[in-house]
Scaffold this active site. Structure first.
Site, PDB file in Angstrom:
ATOM      1  N   LYS A 116     -14.152  -2.099 -11.562  1.00 41.46           N
ATOM      2  CA  LYS A 116     -13.293  -0.941 -11.848  1.00 41.46           C
ATOM      3  C   LYS A 116     -13.787  -0.123 -13.039  1.00 41.46           C
ATOM      4  CE  LYS A 116      -9.087  -3.316 -10.266  1.00 41.46           C
ATOM      5  NZ  LYS A 116      -8.894  -2.876  -8.890  1.00 41.46           N
ATOM      6  N   LYS A 158      -6.229  -4.656 -16.893  1.00 41.83           N
ATOM      7  CA  LYS A 158      -6.720  -4.922 -15.530  1.00 41.83           C
ATOM      8  C   LYS A 158      -8.040  -5.654 -15.569  1.00 41.83           C
ATOM      9  CE  LYS A 158      -5.207  -0.916 -12.878  1.00 41.83           C
ATOM     10  NZ  LYS A 158      -5.668   0.261 -12.117  1.00 41.83           N
ATOM     11  N   HIS A 208       1.861   5.080  -5.867  1.00 42.83           N
ATOM     12  CA  HIS A 208       0.520   4.771  -5.370  1.00 42.83           C
ATOM     13  C   HIS A 208       0.263   5.663  -4.155  1.00 42.83           C
ATOM     14  CE1 HIS A 208      -2.777   1.826  -4.111  1.00 42.83           C
ATOM     15  NE2 HIS A 208      -2.646   2.644  -3.076  1.00 42.83           N
ATOM     16  N   GLU A 274      -7.969   5.104  -4.080  1.00 43.60           N
ATOM     17  CA  GLU A 274      -6.596   4.879  -4.530  1.00 43.60           C
ATOM     18  C   GLU A 274      -6.323   5.654  -5.821  1.00 43.60           C
ATOM     19  OE1 GLU A 274      -5.533   0.500  -2.718  1.00 43.60           O
ATOM     20  OE2 GLU A 274      -6.089   0.589  -4.841  1.00 43.60           O
ATOM     21  N   ARG A 296     -13.890  -0.427   2.345  1.00 37.55           N
ATOM     22  CA  ARG A 296     -13.676  -1.170   3.597  1.00 37.55           C
ATOM     23  C   ARG A 296     -12.516  -0.523   4.332  1.00 37.55           C
ATOM     24  NH1 ARG A 296      -8.801  -3.389   1.852  1.00 37.55           N
ATOM     25  NH2 ARG A 296      -8.811  -4.001  -0.326  1.00 37.55           N
TER      26      ARG A 296
END
Ligand code: ADP
Ligand code: ADP
Ligand code: MG
Length: 645
Positions: A116, A158, A208, A274, A296
């Site tokens: 990330k 995260k 989201h 996202e 994916r």
């Protein structure tokens, strides 16, 4: 197009890929672990190859065994599905090195988006807005805590290697930072073998919103957005497309940003970008930020397929086999509204604990798309994700799609393991959800209202008793066995005893007495109706009854008769009476073939009837008693012929 592909996955996604391959005339090879030898995806594929024992690390994550299986079966390409090896660049490289096609992006693109921190840095350079935060090299607790203060609380820690919501901690106050950092690092180390973290501003009223993209290595298009804000512990529960409250300006901005992200890595195949949006004041083009890219196919891809009419797996196979993108951006349109619910074997009141069990009964409703990897009789094992199915409703409007999904959830019947059906059903009817006011904290805030609780209504107990009393072939079929006596049925709901007395009342009815009150029950097309209430349906297993109350819920009762002899375990050929009593009925004759569980003899004692059933499949050698005879405890009743060998 390929002639034959191998699917390096299991469950619903393997079945879903096989469906499209078959439609395109592509042969399929499944792989399976020992736990999945009888699984639906194995039965569906043209061929299947065993790749190892149940643990994923030794089977579905065993890249060498999978590549070998592809070679041995002459498959030209490997579709990785999602999870498992789908985002593993070393696997993608090994597939290519073996002269096979990896159905997905290049190893380089997977790597670029795999961590990330690096992905965020890359996106910043590509002009994609990223969540404000710190994603630098210095991992010292001092530096990280200083950065957290600079960013401003609340913040999110995260794992840079994170996925599936793991290794993530929200921190609201500096005094909790050190502890949270330690927890996040520990979890990340365990799950990903990499404890590096990044710090992000915790976006308020977060939504989201993600964008489906598709590239062919040169061009990339988007297939609009999905809203996945209904989450529990950072895991998606319900997904939909389009996003509620989406404006044309915001859609243009977010979809263009997603295409920029894909182009920045020369993306090929299906991917999802996202974003997190601050919805405290509606959706606005200046208030969304990149979180990560999943390189994916996504679990929730069917909602996009529903609203665009595109088969994303078909696109994957076409592009991987060298064809150009099937459609141009201007030829892609959004139609209607789609909502997906993830049906899991999980114990919601116990804190969403994953559950296991044999699916003794499984019925899906019509009118919605159902993606599943299991059939009635299959087992949900502890080895893999306990997903049972995805249900996808499509309708002209969002309100209609939610109603349709709610009805479909109520009509879904699962017996044999607990599920999140009641929770999902409550969620799609939640007034904020219906109003489109979704955010990632909604479920946690309203958990008490969404988690089914409280004892079953008397109607459910009554129907459980009726189902427990009757044999498998219809609740009324066994009534003759207990006429004219009334019969007492002892059930338990979560260790609470429930005593019910049943009496026959006409050909399709019964009289039920419990807690000193008597109710009339009538058998109808859609189950049992108690009094004037709604119909309840039930499925009885030897020691368990599952009652389906549609919108009201599903309840599981234990029904183990303390007098039941465990003839099965002893394997004896002789069935004996467990108690002194009167033989009320002899249901078999010498020479007759019986199946395990068939009733042999009914013995009555203390005004209670007790059926003795066959311990195994076999043939009756001898019936040792007659109706009306008094027997002692332990008296032999029926002897089966000895088993061969
Ligand atoms: P989405 O649900 O949006 O497709 P997720 O990140 O939740 O994306 O993961 C999709 C699937 O991949 C899930 O079934 C999850 O269990 C699995 N998965 C995600 N991350 C990992 C991981 N690091 N290791 C193994 N499986 C993973
Ligand atoms: P994963 O790889 O585990 O899917 P993500 O970065 O996609 O990790 O984040 C998972 C979820 O956590 C998001 O869907 C969102 O609900 C929440 N989340 C992530 N980043 C933020 C943020 N900066 N602010 C608020 N919520 C966030
Ligand atoms: Mg994510």
């Amino acid at each position: 197009m390929f002639q034959r592909i191998l699917i390096a996955n299991r469950g619903e996604i393997a079945c879903r890929v096989i469906d499209t391959a078959r439609r395109l005339g592509v042969e399929t090879v499944a792989v399976y672990s020992d736990a999945d030898a009888e699984a639906r995806h194995v039965a569906m594929a043209d061929r299947a190859v065993r790749i190892g024992p149940p643990p994923a690390a030794e089977s579905y994550l065993n890249g060498a065994a999978i590549i070998e299986a592809a070679r041995a079966t002459g498959a030209q390409a490997i579709h990785p599905g999602y999870g498992f090896l789908s985002e593993n660049p070393d696997f993608a490289e090994a597939v290519a090195a073996a002269g096979l096609v990896f159905v997905g992006p290049s190893a380089k693109a997977i790597r670029a988006m795999g961590l990330k921190d690096a992905a965020k840095a890359l996106m910043e350079r590509a002009g994609v807005p990223v969540v404000p935060g710190y994603h630098g090299e210095d991992q010292s607790p001092e530096r990280l805590s200083r950065e957290a203060r600079r960013i401003g609380y609340p913040i999110l820690i995260k794992a840079v290697a994170g996925g599936g919501g793991k290794g993530m901690r929200r921190v609201d106050d500096p005094s909790r930072f050190a502890e949270a950092l330690e927890g996040a690092k520990r979890e990340a180390k365990g799950a990903f073998g990499n404890d590096a973290v990044l710090i992000e501003k915790y976006v308020s009223t977060p939504r989201h919103i993600e964008v489906q993209v598709f590239g062919d290595g040169i061009h990339a298009v988007h297939l609009f957005e999905r809203d996945c804000s209904l989450q529990r512990r950072h895991q998606k529960v319900i997904e939909e497309a389009p996003a509620p409250g989406m404006t044309p300006a915001m859609r243009t901005a977010i979809c263009e940003a997603a295409v920029r992200a894909a182009m920045a890595v020369g993306y090929s195949g299906a991917g999802t970008v996202e974003f997190i949006a601050d919805a405290s004041d509606g959706l606005h083009p200046s208030r969304f930020w990149f979180m990560e890219m999943n390189t994916r196919l996504q679990v929730e891809h069917p909602v996009t397929e529903a609203v665009t009419g595109v088969d994303l797996v078909e696109w994957q196979l076409r592009v991987a086999s060298g064809e150009p993108l099937p459609r141009r951006q201007e030829d892609l349109r959004l139609h209607c509204h789609a909502v997906e619910a993830r049906l899991y074997a999980e114990d919601v009141p116990a804190g969403f604990l994953p559950a296991t069990g044999r699916l003794a009964h499984l019925r899906f409703p019509g009118g919605v798309r159902v993606e599943t990897g299991v059939r009635e009789g299959d087992e949900i094992t502890p080895w893999y994700d306990p997903m049972i199915a995805k249900l996808v409703a499509l309708a002209p409007t969002r309100a209609e799609a939610l109603v349709k999904l709610g009805r479909a959830l109520d009509e879904t019947r699962v017996a044999g393991c607990v599920t999140n059906l009641g929770f999902l059903s409550a969620l799609v009817r939640h007034e904020r959800v219906r109003a489109g006011e979704v955010d990632t904290g909604l479920i946690a805030r309203d958990l008490d209202r969404l988690v089914p609780s409280g004892p079953p209504p008397p109607e459910a107990v009554a129907v459980a008793a009726l189902a427990a009393a009757g044999p498998a072939d219809g609740p009324l079929a066994g009534f003759h066995l207990w006429t004219p006596l009334s019969r007492r049925v002892d059930l338990r709901w979560k260790d609470e005893p429930q005593a019910v007395t049943l009496a026959l009342a006409g050909p399709r009815g019964a009289r039920i007495t419990m807690d000193g009150r008597t109710r009339e029950a009538a058998r109808g097309e859609d189950g049992w109706r108690i009094g004037s209430g709604a119909a309840f349906d039930a499925v009885a297993e030897p020691t368990r009854v599952t009652v389906f109350g549609g919108r009201e819920g599903t309840w599981v009762f234990d029904h183990s008769d303390p007098l039941d002899r465990d003839v099965d375990a002893t394997g004896h050929d002789v069935t004996a009476s467990p108690m002194p009593g009167l033989v009320r009925a002899v249901l078999v004759a010498a020479g007759q073939a019986v199946a395990k569980g068939d009733r042999l003899v009914v013995v009555e004692a203390m005004k209670m009837e007790h059926a003795l059933s066959a311990p195994r499949d076999g043939r009756v050698a001898e019936v040792l008693v007659a109706e009306g005879e008094q027997v002692e405890a332990g008296a032999p009743l029926v002897r089966l012929e000895a088993e061969d060998g």
